[in-house]
Design a protein around this motif. Sequence first.
Motif, PDB file in Angstrom:
ATOM      1  N   LEU A 172      21.378  29.294  32.329  1.00  0.00           N
ATOM      2  CA  LEU A 172      22.661  28.788  32.829  1.00  0.00           C
ATOM      3  C   LEU A 172      23.741  28.888  31.755  1.00  0.00           C
ATOM      4  O   LEU A 172      24.895  29.239  32.044  1.00  0.00           O
ATOM      5  CB  LEU A 172      22.512  27.337  33.288  1.00  0.00           C
ATOM      6  N   ASP A 173      23.371  28.582  30.526  1.00  0.00           N
ATOM      7  CA  ASP A 173      24.333  28.650  29.430  1.00  0.00           C
ATOM      8  C   ASP A 173      24.872  30.066  29.269  1.00  0.00           C
ATOM      9  O   ASP A 173      26.083  30.274  29.110  1.00  0.00           O
ATOM     10  CB  ASP A 173      23.658  28.182  28.140  1.00  0.00           C
ATOM     11  N   THR A 174      23.997  31.059  29.328  1.00  0.00           N
ATOM     12  CA  THR A 174      24.420  32.455  29.154  1.00  0.00           C
ATOM     13  C   THR A 174      25.313  32.908  30.302  1.00  0.00           C
ATOM     14  O   THR A 174      26.363  33.535  30.088  1.00  0.00           O
ATOM     15  CB  THR A 174      23.188  33.369  29.052  1.00  0.00           C
TER      16      THR A 174
ATOM     17  N   GLU B 211      17.772  23.479  26.935  1.00  0.00           N
ATOM     18  CA  GLU B 211      16.737  23.512  27.968  1.00  0.00           C
ATOM     19  C   GLU B 211      16.973  24.641  28.963  1.00  0.00           C
ATOM     20  O   GLU B 211      16.028  25.179  29.528  1.00  0.00           O
ATOM     21  CB  GLU B 211      16.699  22.180  28.724  1.00  0.00           C
ATOM     22  N   ARG B 212      18.249  24.972  29.201  1.00  0.00           N
ATOM     23  CA  ARG B 212      18.577  25.982  30.202  1.00  0.00           C
ATOM     24  C   ARG B 212      19.444  27.091  29.598  1.00  0.00           C
ATOM     25  O   ARG B 212      20.635  27.204  29.868  1.00  0.00           O
ATOM     26  CB  ARG B 212      19.294  25.333  31.392  1.00  0.00           C
TER      27      ARG B 212
ATOM     28  N   PHE C 130      11.119  30.673  29.534  1.00  0.00           N
ATOM     29  CA  PHE C 130      11.867  31.903  29.727  1.00  0.00           C
ATOM     30  C   PHE C 130      11.208  33.034  28.945  1.00  0.00           C
ATOM     31  O   PHE C 130      10.293  32.818  28.148  1.00  0.00           O
ATOM     32  CB  PHE C 130      13.316  31.700  29.294  1.00  0.00           C
ATOM     33  N   LEU C 131      11.708  34.236  29.166  1.00  0.00           N
ATOM     34  CA  LEU C 131      11.174  35.407  28.474  1.00  0.00           C
ATOM     35  C   LEU C 131      11.092  35.176  26.976  1.00  0.00           C
ATOM     36  O   LEU C 131      10.074  35.476  26.341  1.00  0.00           O
ATOM     37  CB  LEU C 131      12.066  36.617  28.775  1.00  0.00           C
ATOM     38  N   GLU C 132      12.151  34.625  26.362  1.00  0.00           N
ATOM     39  CA  GLU C 132      12.184  34.443  24.915  1.00  0.00           C
ATOM     40  C   GLU C 132      11.098  33.491  24.430  1.00  0.00           C
ATOM     41  O   GLU C 132      10.636  33.623  23.288  1.00  0.00           O
ATOM     42  CB  GLU C 132      13.558  33.946  24.476  1.00  0.00           C
TER      43      GLU C 132
ATOM     44  N   ILE D 166      28.312  21.770  29.973  1.00  0.00           N
ATOM     45  CA  ILE D 166      27.129  22.219  29.232  1.00  0.00           C
ATOM     46  C   ILE D 166      27.336  21.939  27.750  1.00  0.00           C
ATOM     47  O   ILE D 166      28.381  22.267  27.179  1.00  0.00           O
ATOM     48  CB  ILE D 166      26.872  23.724  29.456  1.00  0.00           C
ATOM     49  N   GLY D 167      26.351  21.327  27.122  1.00  0.00           N
ATOM     50  CA  GLY D 167      26.421  21.036  25.699  1.00  0.00           C
ATOM     51  C   GLY D 167      25.027  20.856  25.124  1.00  0.00           C
ATOM     52  O   GLY D 167      24.030  21.274  25.709  1.00  0.00           O
TER      53      GLY D 167
END
Length: 690
Positions: free
Chosen positions: A87-89, A83-84, A467-469, A45-46
């Motif tokens: 997944l990052d979190t 974008e995701r 997403f929510l944000e 992930i980057g």
Amino acid sequence: MPNRLKDSNSPYLLQHAHNPVDWQPWDEQALRLAREQNKPIFLSIGYAACHWCHVMESESFTDPEIANLLNTHFISIKVDREERPDLDTIYMNAVISMTGQGGWPMSVFLTPEQKPFFGGTYFPPHPRNGMPSFKQVLLSIVRFWQQEPEEARRLAGSLTEQIANALDFQIDSSASGAADEQAISQAAQKLIETYNWNDGGWGSAPRFPAPMSIEFLLQQGMRGNADAMRLCLHLLDHMRQGGMYDLVSGGFHRYSTDRYWHVPHFEKMLYDNAQLARVYLHAWIVSGNPAYRQVAQQTLDFILRDLSHPAGGFFSSLDADSEGVEGDYYTFTAEEIQSARSTLPARVFEPFALTGKFDKAGPFLLRYKDQSDLQTAGDPAALDVSPLLESLRKIRESKKRPRVDDKIIVLWNALALRAFSEAARYLNEPRYRKAAQKNAAFLLENLYSSPQLYRSWRNGAAAQPAFLEDYTGLAVALFSLYQVDANPRWYQAAIDLTRLCLDRFSAPNGGFYESPPAQENLIAQMKNVQDNVTPSGNALAAHAVLLAAQMDAQFPYRAEVMKLFTSQQSLISRYPSSFAYWLTLSPLVLSQPMQLIIVYTQSSQQSKTFLDLARRVFLPGSVFIAAPEPIDTAHAPLLNNRSAQNGQPTAYLCQNFVCQLPLISLSQFAQALQQTGAVIAPAETSAKSG
């Protein structure tokens, strides 16, 4: 032979489309392949502007031997964290749990069921500084998976349970709906006590800007906390001295690698610049120091110049690298510095010093020598250094520019939309109003088809359900624009997005999920309340609901978000930097905020004078609507039964929808404002950035 990333719309994924690694995007096809072949997943992930992501690609992902190892033993999946963020979190929580630290590129090894059992960040091509090489890591994982697959799954299951618990914030059912002013004050005191008064900032290097914490302390300063106000101005001065702040072209780099704010990590992110422009704007309003206004304008102008799509959207970032060298575009050789100053009087260079990027030999960054030089930087009577900056700007423009990540992300655009809206209001700047209107229209026309909002857009295509944000960030920004440009379109869109948030993201036990529960089968359903470099989705949801309730007395869910706020108060007071955006909502939860309404007729000569005063009212938490008669029924219900008395512009000062007597005298209006605690921004007539 390109891999499956060739069909992606993400610049970061496209950068890896021709690697020899058989990269897959995160989708059901890739996940099914892992399950069918019983192979572990290597998840990388980057993001496009990440320097160390580029380094690991060039060192490892283009290496045929590494690629063969990955292609033989793993299903390799590449994700753009922008974008995701879900997944990052999730997987960043896993890496931090395993190693005690995180960062990008993120390198995580998962079972075929997507559960993490080993992870890290950057791995070098050869062992160094106590770190194993990436090849050693891969061989170790291969052996572990082949020899102890059940142990790998056991570890993964335990870690996944830990992540799921950490990301599902539990609402305290016994919490009252009343905010505790003492908890808010304790949070401010904690930030003040842990602040470094020598260098500015919190903690040790690297130093990140903290616009949400500064914004909260600025609010506390307005409420009489002199130490909070002094801290804000001290930190803002340190950050604008040069280095992390780009004196030549405007805008902020992502963070400072040293504790002095001198040497940055060079990427420029939209979300940083949007939030910092806004807090510098507010600092100018409160302090009257024109230097803060200058920084705000130069930062907004940087966004307009370097991060703008012609149709109105804002791009995500500028890369740290150009010509394969980090910071090459932003630094100057000794010869370039000499060329820039050779035709100018020597005194033009007197306020400045040079900082070497790596050592005293350069290349160099320009900064002000000390605070005494800096204090006069925005003073019209100060030494005119613009010829030097312009000369350096021309040298810079002759170089190859860094790559632009040209995807347009809703939340980050919403942060910029809010900054441009407020700058248009307080600076009386038509360019910023036009930019805000254009951006809002772009987002609504290209990324929103009710009831579906999308996360990102690039090259004519929207991608990834939002997403929510995104929903809540855009709602808050549209409420801000509505207070500058009273077009009912902005209000109606903001209300629709807020209602969709309540319908789609509400969790049964309170708070909000980051993505709709049915959107995708993730290993953890997130209800994250902590703020990061951008506000948390839950904090933005609370803000959107509180603003909606300020404009419509019948809007539901205010009591629920108040409980969400109060259930975190002990955490907020102990860890204020992790809940900084929540803290900025304190004016909305500690008291009944002011509602300021101006109703006017287009033909009245006095309307402009009334509106000029009203638009300059700065009072955090308040809402402001100015609308001409006749009042369109699509406007906020706050305007119901309000009229221009005797055809004259009329001001209504209200709290909780109960208004004082209408005011048609400008002097009485000004006197009434003095009783509210509001600050009146300096009068500007289409301010120039200078």
